[in-house]
Design a protein around this motif. Structure first.
Motif, PDB file in Angstrom:
ATOM      1  N   PHE A  68     -25.182  -7.700   7.860  1.00 12.24           N
ATOM      2  CA  PHE A  68     -23.712  -6.887   8.604  1.00 12.24           C
ATOM      3  C   PHE A  68     -23.846  -6.737   9.865  1.00 12.24           C
ATOM      4  O   PHE A  68     -25.026  -6.402  10.396  1.00 12.24           O
ATOM      5  CB  PHE A  68     -23.555  -5.741   7.800  1.00 12.24           C
ATOM      6  CG  PHE A  68     -23.129  -6.104   6.192  1.00 12.24           C
ATOM      7  CD1 PHE A  68     -21.901  -6.076   5.895  1.00 12.24           C
ATOM      8  CD2 PHE A  68     -24.068  -6.372   5.190  1.00 12.24           C
ATOM      9  CE1 PHE A  68     -21.407  -6.649   4.407  1.00 12.24           C
ATOM     10  CE2 PHE A  68     -23.734  -6.702   3.917  1.00 12.24           C
ATOM     11  CZ  PHE A  68     -22.380  -6.742   3.597  1.00 12.24           C
ATOM     12  N   TRP A 110     -19.084   0.542   3.713  1.00 12.15           N
ATOM     13  CA  TRP A 110     -20.026  -0.210   2.816  1.00 12.15           C
ATOM     14  C   TRP A 110     -21.077   0.163   2.600  1.00 12.15           C
ATOM     15  O   TRP A 110     -21.615   1.050   3.009  1.00 12.15           O
ATOM     16  CB  TRP A 110     -20.190  -1.808   3.420  1.00 12.15           C
ATOM     17  CG  TRP A 110     -20.919  -1.688   4.951  1.00 12.15           C
ATOM     18  CD1 TRP A 110     -20.738  -1.321   5.795  1.00 12.15           C
ATOM     19  CD2 TRP A 110     -22.296  -2.198   4.808  1.00 12.15           C
ATOM     20  NE1 TRP A 110     -21.650  -1.328   6.634  1.00 12.15           N
ATOM     21  CE2 TRP A 110     -22.688  -1.834   6.150  1.00 12.15           C
ATOM     22  CE3 TRP A 110     -23.117  -2.846   3.880  1.00 12.15           C
ATOM     23  CZ2 TRP A 110     -24.021  -2.281   6.646  1.00 12.15           C
ATOM     24  CZ3 TRP A 110     -24.477  -3.158   4.337  1.00 12.15           C
ATOM     25  CH2 TRP A 110     -24.831  -2.813   5.649  1.00 12.15           C
ATOM     26  N   CYS A 161     -19.031  -5.671  -0.986  1.00 10.85           N
ATOM     27  CA  CYS A 161     -19.161  -5.750   0.582  1.00 10.85           C
ATOM     28  C   CYS A 161     -19.601  -7.115   0.994  1.00 10.85           C
ATOM     29  O   CYS A 161     -19.232  -7.600   1.982  1.00 10.85           O
ATOM     30  CB  CYS A 161     -20.045  -4.885   0.813  1.00 10.85           C
ATOM     31  SG  CYS A 161     -19.618  -2.993   0.048  1.00 10.85           S
ATOM     32  N   ARG A 196     -18.065  -9.461   3.679  1.00 14.86           N
ATOM     33  CA  ARG A 196     -18.563  -9.965   4.928  1.00 14.86           C
ATOM     34  C   ARG A 196     -18.578 -11.510   5.008  1.00 14.86           C
ATOM     35  O   ARG A 196     -18.286 -12.166   5.986  1.00 14.86           O
ATOM     36  CB  ARG A 196     -19.809  -9.468   4.891  1.00 14.86           C
ATOM     37  CG  ARG A 196     -20.607  -9.964   5.951  1.00 14.86           C
ATOM     38  CD  ARG A 196     -20.486  -9.671   7.295  1.00 14.86           C
ATOM     39  NE  ARG A 196     -21.151 -10.391   8.356  1.00 14.86           N
ATOM     40  CZ  ARG A 196     -20.978 -11.380   9.001  1.00 14.86           C
ATOM     41  NH1 ARG A 196     -19.799 -12.213   8.658  1.00 14.86           N
ATOM     42  NH2 ARG A 196     -21.633 -12.067   9.868  1.00 14.86           N
ATOM     43  N   TRP A 250     -17.761  -1.369  10.989  1.00 21.40           N
ATOM     44  CA  TRP A 250     -18.510  -1.225  10.071  1.00 21.40           C
ATOM     45  C   TRP A 250     -19.254  -0.084   9.773  1.00 21.40           C
ATOM     46  O   TRP A 250     -20.115   0.453  10.745  1.00 21.40           O
ATOM     47  CB  TRP A 250     -19.552  -2.355   9.790  1.00 21.40           C
ATOM     48  CG  TRP A 250     -18.797  -3.700   9.556  1.00 21.40           C
ATOM     49  CD1 TRP A 250     -18.542  -4.461  10.614  1.00 21.40           C
ATOM     50  CD2 TRP A 250     -18.506  -4.349   8.217  1.00 21.40           C
ATOM     51  NE1 TRP A 250     -17.931  -5.638   9.894  1.00 21.40           N
ATOM     52  CE2 TRP A 250     -18.224  -5.575   8.606  1.00 21.40           C
ATOM     53  CE3 TRP A 250     -18.864  -4.010   6.909  1.00 21.40           C
ATOM     54  CZ2 TRP A 250     -17.614  -6.577   7.877  1.00 21.40           C
ATOM     55  CZ3 TRP A 250     -18.321  -4.909   5.978  1.00 21.40           C
ATOM     56  CH2 TRP A 250     -17.801  -6.229   6.284  1.00 21.40           C
ATOM     57  N   ASP A 271     -21.983   2.245   6.954  1.00 18.78           N
ATOM     58  CA  ASP A 271     -22.835   2.072   6.176  1.00 18.78           C
ATOM     59  C   ASP A 271     -22.839   3.414   5.462  1.00 18.78           C
ATOM     60  O   ASP A 271     -23.261   4.428   6.306  1.00 18.78           O
ATOM     61  CB  ASP A 271     -24.328   1.932   6.450  1.00 18.78           C
ATOM     62  CG  ASP A 271     -25.146   1.693   5.502  1.00 18.78           C
ATOM     63  OD1 ASP A 271     -24.919   2.129   4.231  1.00 18.78           O
ATOM     64  OD2 ASP A 271     -26.306   0.981   5.683  1.00 18.78           O
TER      65      ASP A 271
END
Length: 145
Positions: free
Chosen positions: A50, A73, A80, A84, A96, A98
């Motif tokens: 990612f 995500w 996810c 992506r 993005w 996390d």
């Protein structure tokens, strides 16, 4: 941060154990073929797949400035990963977050999902969308130059 790497490390260790068993059983060819599969799976499920995650605060600031979606995500989430991969190169245009690295991001996701940490949760113009179709997310992005 260690939680994000738990699955990839487990995959590499498991692959190494299986490969070692195959080698000791006299089948080094199968071990040589199988170990890279585990390493690739580890890479796909790692945070490396990612774009670099940012904080919720920074994602909101950037989204307010450029109107791009914010994707919340977590590593190891197959939905996810699907998002992506389906976004392809345009994934870099999305912000993005996390949720395993950013507690504020996890709180945003829980607030949008009745207390559950269901990801991906995509926020567009302040409205959360849970596990949206990747084509819809792509449509929310500005046209490519």
């Amino acid at each position: 941060m260690t939680r994000a790497w738990a699955l990839p490390v487990l995959l590499v260790l498991s692959g190494s154990v299986v490969a070692a068993e195959l080698v000791s059983g006299g089948n080094p060819g199968a071990a040589a073929a199988l170990l890279p599969v585990f390493v690739i799976l580890a890479g796909v499920h790692s945070p490396l797949m990612f774009p670099r995650p940012i904080s919720t605060l920074e994602a909101r600031r950037r989204s307010a400035a450029d109107g791009r979606p914010v994707v919340f995500w977590r590593p190891g989430c197959r939905y996810c990963l699907r998002l992506r991969i389906r976004l392809g190169r345009r994934a870099r245009q999305v912000h993005w977050v996390d949720i395993w690295r950013d507690p504020a991001g996890a709180a945003v996701v829980r607030a949008a999902n009745d207390g559950d940490e269901t990801v991906p949760t995509v926020v567009v113009a302040g409205r959360p969308h849970v596990n949206p179709d990747p084509a819809w997310v792509r449509a929310q992005l500005p046209p490519s130059p």
